[in-house]
Design an enzyme around this catalytic site. Structure first.
Site, PDB file in Angstrom:
ATOM      1  N   HIS A  10       0.846  -1.205   0.000  1.00 25.11           N
ATOM      2  CA  HIS A  10       0.000   0.000   0.000  1.00 25.11           C
ATOM      3  C   HIS A  10       0.878   1.250   0.000  1.00 25.11           C
ATOM      4  CE1 HIS A  10      -3.473  -2.464   0.543  1.00 25.11           C
ATOM      5  NE2 HIS A  10      -3.142  -2.861   1.755  1.00 25.11           N
ATOM      6  N   CYS A  42      -7.248  -7.052   4.349  1.00 21.93           N
ATOM      7  CA  CYS A  42      -8.270  -6.957   5.393  1.00 21.93           C
ATOM      8  C   CYS A  42      -9.580  -7.605   4.950  1.00 21.93           C
ATOM      9  CB  CYS A  42      -8.510  -5.502   5.775  1.00 21.93           C
ATOM     10  SG  CYS A  42      -8.893  -4.429   4.378  1.00 21.93           S
TER      11      CYS A  42
END
Length: 445
Positions: A10, A42
């Site tokens: 990320h 996630c």
């Protein structure tokens, strides 16, 4: 300007995107050993539980979309050695094992984190699964489709979500943790108790305060041995945490004891023209006013963007983190920010107090309402807010973002108690539960 971004995490994705947006003509190279970028891990538990519309949507960028933005993507490519002072990389193609050298004007380290795997007997079993990367997720999804039983090791957010999703899909689940309670590092003992009851109501066997000491394969599955007993299932999932993936560079710059890279507020490391962001770094934790290791995608995204904003010169400082997070377990929403218990504050060296209230989120004259459990933690003496948590069948998670801002701006319980929040019976009480818990804190002291 020629920039190397090591890792398509990320932080790496947002660093690269922001650099090309900020610096016209910048030559940005991203080196990633896998064939995908920007996987939203996630969502792994949700995918396993069949709560994802399409796994293809669990990526917000692709190597192709990054190339379209003018970024040079080197996929299936591993950086095997780095000389940070010389800004030199040794680069290996995993497709044909060829190697080459290249130099850059600036280097951005976004190597992320890796699963914490303790060196205990049997840990290399093929019946033990991880839950971090896209490859981990695919392996888990395929294997869990037909199983009847699983052991989840770790009762933090990762393990908690996996155990919940497996249990609601009719799997026999055992969750093991060395801590005394579920979500011990995330919520207060009060909320842990509420969550534990929900697991038990859904048939999950909780094995707390037991440390895993070994694994043994069987014909039909695996035995997980603890310091107090043994448990058997078809597979085990390891979710006990992460550590910085910085072995490549840790001996060349300043790091924490665990290897997390230290940066200043502009994402600059101790080596000139070398930046770092994301799970490979330490972050400034506003509740304690000190640096800590808190691997979260939200931190990584913001830090990556700041790398781009500061790549030419220091411009915008990092504002720190409150480690705000949320989870939904058995249709119960939990939102947290900062330090959520007095015990947690004490462990960080802060003399703190806390208060918890329970009240309906909107007036009882409405045809329906539901209870909210709201807790606030503050530093004694200064009365500075350092944390909060909220739990309800109603979605109260945005309340954690409200308190996150309060922590970042060093608000006191007195200021929060008198802050202006709207009243409308569809949505809230005349005194919002955020105000109520702050008022309760003021009354307590």
């Amino acid at each position: 300007m020629k920039v190397a971004v090591i890792g398509g995490t990320h932080a790496g994705v947002f660093s690269a995107k922001q650099i090309v947006a900020e610096v016209p003509g910048a030559e940005v190279h991203v080196f990633e050993k896998n064939d995908t970028v920007s996987y939203l891990s996630c969502g792994t538990a949700l995918w396993i539980g069949d709560n994802v519309s399409s796994p293809d949507r669990m990526f917000y960028e692709s190597p192709e979309s990054m190339k379209e933005q003018g970024i040079h993507m080197h996929m299936n490519t591993e950086v095997t050695a780095v000389d940070l002072q010389a800004k030199s990389l040794e680069i290996k193609s995993l497709a044909d094992d060829s190697t080459r050298q290249d130099t850059f004007d600036k280097i951005v380290i976004t190597t992320g984190s890796k699963t914490l795997v303790p060196p205990i007997p049997g840990i290399d079993s093929e019946k033990i699964y991880m839950s971090k990367s896209w490859n981990d997720a695919k392996r888990l999804k395929e294997r869990t489709a037909d199983i009847k039983s699983a052991i989840v090791i770790g009762a933090g957010y990762i393990g908690a979500e996996l155990a919940e999703q497996l249990s609601i899909n009719d799997k026999e689940v055992t969750m093991i943790d060395a801590a005394e309670r579920v979500l011990a590092n995330n919520v207060s003992p009060k909320l842990s108790g509420i969550v534990a009851q929900k697991y038990e109501d859904h048939g999950v066997k909780l094995v707390m305060n037991e440390k895993v000491v070994g694994f043994e394969d069987t014909a039909d599955g695996i035995i997980v041995k603890t310091d107090a007993g043994s448990y058997e299932a078809e597979l085990a999932i390891l979710g006990i945490g992460f550590r910085p993936n910085t072995d490549l560079v840790a001996d060349q710059l300043d790091t924490m004891d665990n290897g997390a890279i230290k940066t200043n507020e502009y994402m600059q490391t101790s080596v000139e023209d070398v930046y770092a962001a994301g799970d490979s770094t330490a972050v400034f934790y506003n509740p304690t006013q000190a640096y800590d290791y808190i691997p979260l995608a939200t931190n990584a995204v913001r830090q990556g963007m700041l790398v781009g904003r500061n790549i030419e010169k220091p411009t915008i400082a990092y504002q720190g983190t409150q480690a705000s997070s949320a989870v939904e377990l058995y249709e119960t929403a939990i939102g947290t920010t900062g330090i959520t218990s007095v015990e947690g504050a004490t462990a960080k060296g802060i003399d703190a107090d806390s208060i918890s209230i329970e009240e309906d989120y909107r007036p009882d004259f409405m045809l329906s309402t539901t209870e909210v459990v709201a807790s606030l933690v503050w530093e004694k003496g200064t009365r500075r807010i350092i944390g909060a948590e909220f739990l309800s069948a109603h979605d109260v998670t945005q309340a954690a973002n409200v308190i996150s801002l309060a922590i970042e701006n060093k608000m006191t319980i007195d200021q929060l108690a008198m802050s202006d929040f709207f009243f409308q019976p569809n949505f809230s009480q005349p005194i919002n539960y955020i105000s109520s818990v702050a008022m309760a804190a003021v009354a307590k002291v």
